[in-house]
Enzyme design. Structure first.
Site, PDB file in Angstrom:
ATOM      1  N   HIS A   1      15.460  -7.708 -31.951  1.00  0.00           N
ATOM      2  CA  HIS A   1      15.452  -6.308 -32.344  1.00  0.00           C
ATOM      3  C   HIS A   1      15.711  -5.389 -31.161  1.00  0.00           C
ATOM      4  CE1 HIS A   1      13.306  -6.699 -36.482  1.00  0.00           C
ATOM      5  NE2 HIS A   1      14.606  -6.749 -36.575  1.00  0.00           N
TER       6      HIS A   1
ATOM      7  N   GLU B   1      26.494  -3.192 -56.165  1.00  0.00           N
ATOM      8  CA  GLU B   1      25.427  -3.757 -55.348  1.00  0.00           C
ATOM      9  C   GLU B   1      24.918  -5.083 -55.894  1.00  0.00           C
ATOM     10  OE1 GLU B   1      22.678  -0.355 -53.821  1.00  0.00           O
ATOM     11  OE2 GLU B   1      23.317   0.188 -55.845  1.00  0.00           O
TER      12      GLU B   1
ATOM     13  N   ASP C   1      22.614  -4.083 -50.206  1.00  0.00           N
ATOM     14  CA  ASP C   1      21.982  -4.722 -51.364  1.00  0.00           C
ATOM     15  C   ASP C   1      22.848  -5.845 -51.921  1.00  0.00           C
ATOM     16  OD1 ASP C   1      19.446  -3.691 -51.701  1.00  0.00           O
ATOM     17  OD2 ASP C   1      20.123  -1.929 -52.786  1.00  0.00           O
TER      18      ASP C   1
ATOM     19  N   CYS D   1      30.200   1.793 -48.798  1.00  0.00           N
ATOM     20  CA  CYS D   1      29.245   2.757 -48.257  1.00  0.00           C
ATOM     21  C   CYS D   1      28.044   2.065 -47.624  1.00  0.00           C
ATOM     22  CB  CYS D   1      28.781   3.731 -49.335  1.00  0.00           C
ATOM     23  SG  CYS D   1      28.005   2.945 -50.768  1.00  0.00           S
TER      24      CYS D   1
END
Length: 831
Positions: free
Chosen positions: A450, A687, A711, A758
């Site tokens: 991370h 999605e 998603d 998107c």
């Protein structure tokens, strides 16, 4: 002849040959045998014998045993594409070796990053009458342990027919890597299906087509001309079949990148330390060391009630701080803060902590004892990415312990131009670093940690996995961090400083040029129009997006209006917000996504019962259809924005055409009531795999399609992106996801509907060429990435993107696709 026992030439995991992810090896086209998924870095001889074959790229070697058996060992899958990088041969053709002698050293880390797989087949490729009997069971094996037995020998030869006509063909080899192991296996298998005697010749040297080893010995490369000679009754058919096979390309992959950013340099200059690139770039600055504090905690507490009170207060304080920082953050920082919040609320950790306190432990000791076993399990699980997630748990351990000790969090004020050196660094340490941080070097860690992600997202050049030598760099030393090259120059010369300053100036110029050109409409180099728009979540983001060159908004997340309040927003409140964003966009298109709430985004005023799996429950457009008043109010608010037509409406998480039809019916009714004659575009977010695979059906009635890759990836791979145990494996460049994107584009094009993206892939410069090649014509990116994306698109041609996308669809993993994408990436991309 007496059987010959082959010993394990690698340490690793024994794997059945049929489980190797390659049809040629799994189908035993090259020969029978076994495979090992290696954990070591050296290949040893499995028996005594003579080296009869060594690929020029040193990724495969063939050994002939005393009974005539020829054993090929092929390090990894598609490793020929590395061009020799990562392999160092310790032997040459003709060498006589004993069992256990080293044959090839290899860079396992490089193979893991760039090869399609590192699993290594060990095959009997030649040996008349010899059979293979596996000795080792599937599981862990050490070098030198019994692996398999070769029995027999000198049996019947393959029946051939040299009588009859002789046919000859000349053929130029166009295979990307010539005739290496996989093509040789397929050629040999096909040749054995004919009775004709078939020979391949190169430069006057010949080899029987039925012998993969002999074919490899010819070292036939791309562009070489070979002569195929067949004698026998079926010679003409044999040559037709072989030429057809070779000219088909045999589904061979393209070359891997020649020098990816994350490769450890082989030759480290004097005065430099080598690491793995986490975030590219060049920085000049002064060394400051970060010293982690591993707090001591008392074993026994001051009473159960006192320790419970202290822990709950510390936990609540950190929970509130993470939520506050998440609201103010965006992109990778927000995602990581949200992941930490999810970990912090893990019931298993909380239960273990409360149990420890109930046994009389201090709150700090109980919390540490709850965290450490989980972190150790992640580190010991054999998955490098999951091991890096252990840092997130340890970060939370430190943060809670700090609050228990009364320490306050805040920004660390490093002087401007600080190159921060650390043995290890936690995400919270990075987020607390102030504006003075110019670069980052970490002794441990990996490129998918991370901290690495945060550094890349914020443009801070960073190296990881440098090693303990980092601690020898003195505080206050002026250094050059060339993260793109994987080097920290600890004693640079005046000339090196000057060169680094020139490189910084070039990078700044590229960024400035990209920003200067960002306000022109985006076209590819061959003139194709590609819209580059912004993802927005609040009116404050609209003006900066336009300043960065956004051609509109491709996704307005409206959840910010509905969350963290006791009642839903009124029509007037919504209209005011949408109108303010439309005004800031100054007439540019605004795509408003209808409320995407539920699941991981609950609202207190919506009566959604607890669900066993919220990600598959009442969320997205399902919530609007379940609460028609909420849906109607939002549609009324959007229809009130002026000018009419600037706003387009997008439905989240569509899975059935009935959902689109239901919203269309409400929209048409409201347009009639409000006397709006102008059409209002109504599109869908793709999605779910269901929407992607039926895109052609949905496009009959939807005005546009926009793919939410975040998603779509989690639903395609069945991995919850909010679950830290699996989220690290999520990658939108997984071939399954890309194939669904391609299917969506084809479905939309069938009805002349445009398809955009998107989700996160639209902001990923490695993904953009592939998306264009699949048929995407609109990219909705994070505002800060828009200049870079537009500059990238301007240098691409659709023809090249289509070829690139087709190659990507043939890859078997996201890692392989990213390696392919790094090789394709333009060298002069803006930093």
């Amino acid at each position: 002849m007496a059987p010959i026992l082959l010993f394990a030439p690698l340490q690793g995991w024994v794997t059945a040959l049929e489980d190797v992810p390659d049809a040629v090896f799994a189908g035993r086209m090259l020969g029978d045998g076994i495979a090992i998924d290696p954990t070591g870095t050296c290949l040893f001889a499995p028996c005594a014998g003579r080296i009869v074959g060594l690929q020029a790229t040193h990724h495969a070697v063939t050994l002939e045993a005393d009974n005539g058996a020829q054993i090929m060992i092929h390090l990894g899958i598609d490793t020929v594409a590395l061009g020799g990088r990562g392999f160092t041969a310790r032997v040459a053709v003709g060498d006589v070796v004993a069992a256990g002698d080293p044959l090839i050293d290899f860079d396992l880390d490089l193979l893991v990053r760039e090869a399609r797989a590192v699993v290594t087949p060990i095959l009997l490729v030649e040996g008349v009458g010899i059979t293979v009997e596996r000795t080792a069971d599937v599981g862990l094996i050490e070098v030198g342990a019994p692996l398999m037995t070769l029995s027999g020998g000198l049996g019947e030869t393959l029946a051939t027919d040299a009588t009859g006509p002789t046919e000859t063909r000349l053929l130029q080899i166009a295979l990307p890597h010539g005739i290496h192991a996989r093509p040789a296996g397929r050629i040999a298998m096909l040749a054995r299906s004919f009775t004709a005697t078939i020979t391949l010749e190169k430069d006057g040297q010949g080899a029987p087509a039925t012998s993969p080893t002999a074919l490899l010995a010819l070292a036939i490369g791309r562009g070489d001309t070979v002569r195929l000679i067949a004698s026998g009754q079926d010679s003409l058919a044999a040559l037709d079949a072989l030429v057809g096979l070779i000219e088909s390309g045999m589904e061979e992959p393209v070359a891997a990148p020649t020098a990816p950013a994350a490769v450890m340099p082989r030759d480290v200059p004097d005065g430099a330390l080598a690491g793995v690139t986490a975030a590219p770039g060049i920085a000049i600055g002064t060394v400051r060391h970060h010293r982690a504090v591993d707090r001591e905690v008392a074993l026994e507490g001051n009473g159960i009630a006192a320790e419970e009170t202290a822990f709950r207060a510390a936990h609540a304080a950190l929970t509130g701080e993470l939520a506050e920082r998440s609201v103010a953050a965006s992109g990778a920082a927000r995602a990581i803060l949200d992941a930490h919040a999810a970990l912090l609320g893990d019931p298993a950790l909380l239960d273990a902590t409360h149990a420890g306190i109930a046994r009389g432990e201090s709150a700090g000791h109980a919390w540490r004892n709850a965290i450490r076993p989980q972190a150790d399990a992640l580190r010991g699980g054999g998955d490098a990415r999951l091991a890096e997630r252990a840092d997130d748990l340890l970060d939370l351990e430190r943060q809670v312990l700090a609050r228990l000790a009364g320490a306050e969090s805040g920004t660390v004020e490093y002087p401007a131009g600080t190159i921060l050196l650390a043995d290890d660094l936690m995400p919270s340490d990075f987020l607390a670093a102030g504006a003075g941080l110019a670069g980052l070097c970490i002794a441990k860690g990996g490129p998918t940690s991370h901290v690495a992600i945060l550094a890349a997202a914020t443009g801070v050049p960073a190296l990881v996995a440098i090693g303990s030598a980092l601690q020898g760099v003195a505080e206050g030393t002026r250094v050059i961090l060339d993260a793109s090259a994987g080097l920290l120059h600890t004693a640079p010369s005046a000339e090196q400083f000057a060169e680094a300053e020139r490189a910084q100036a070039v990078a700044a110029t590229r960024r400035a040029d990209a920003l200067a050109r960002a306000h022109t409409l985006c076209h590819t180099a061959d003139g194709a129009r590609i819209e580059v728009v912004a993802n927005l979540g609040h009116r404050a983001e609209a003006a900066p997006a336009v300043a960065n060159g956004a051609e509109g908004c491709g996704l307005l997340r409206t959840e910010f209006l509905f969350l963290e309040r006791a009642t839903p927003p009124s029509v007037a409140e919504q209209t005011a917000e949408y109108q303010a964003i439309a005004d800031a966009l100054d007439g540019r298109p605004l795509i408003v996504r209808l409320l995407d709430i539920g699941g991981d985004k609950p609202a207190p005023y919506l009566p959604i019962a607890p669900e066993e799996n919220p990600a598959l429950g009442l969320r997205g457009i399902r919530v609007g259809l379940a609460h028609p008043d909420l849906l109607e109010d939002q549609l009324r608010a959007i229809l009130a924005v002026r000018p009419i037509g600037q706003c387009r409406i997008m439905l989240p998480m569509v899975a059935r055409i009935e959902e689109l039809r239901a919203v269309r019916a409400v929209l048409d009714r409201l347009r009639g009531e409000l006397a709006i004659a102008e059409p209002v575009a109504l599109g869908i977010m793709v999605e779910t795999p269901a929407a992607a695979i039926t895109a052609d059906l949905l496009a009959r009635e939807a005005d546009f399609l926009s793919i939410g890759t975040n998603d779509l990836t989690q639903y395609t791979l069945a991995m919850d992106r909010a679950n830290p145990a699996v989220a690290s494996a999520l990658d939108g460049l997984h071939p399954a996801v890309l194939r669904l994107i391609g299917e969506t584009c084809r479905g939309g094009a069938r009805h002349a509907r445009w398809t955009g993206v998107c989700g996160g892939l639209a902001s990923d410069s490695l993904a953009v060429p592939i998306l264009l090649g699949l048929g995407v014509t609109e990219l909705s990116a994070t505002p800060g990435m828009i200049p870079t994306i537009k500059a990238l698109v301007a240098g691409l041609t659709l023809a090249a993107c289509r070829t690139h996308a087709a190659q990507a669809l043939e890859c078997t993993s996201a890692d392989h696709i990213r390696a392919l994408a790094r090789a394709f990436a333009p060298q002069e991309m803006p930093a």
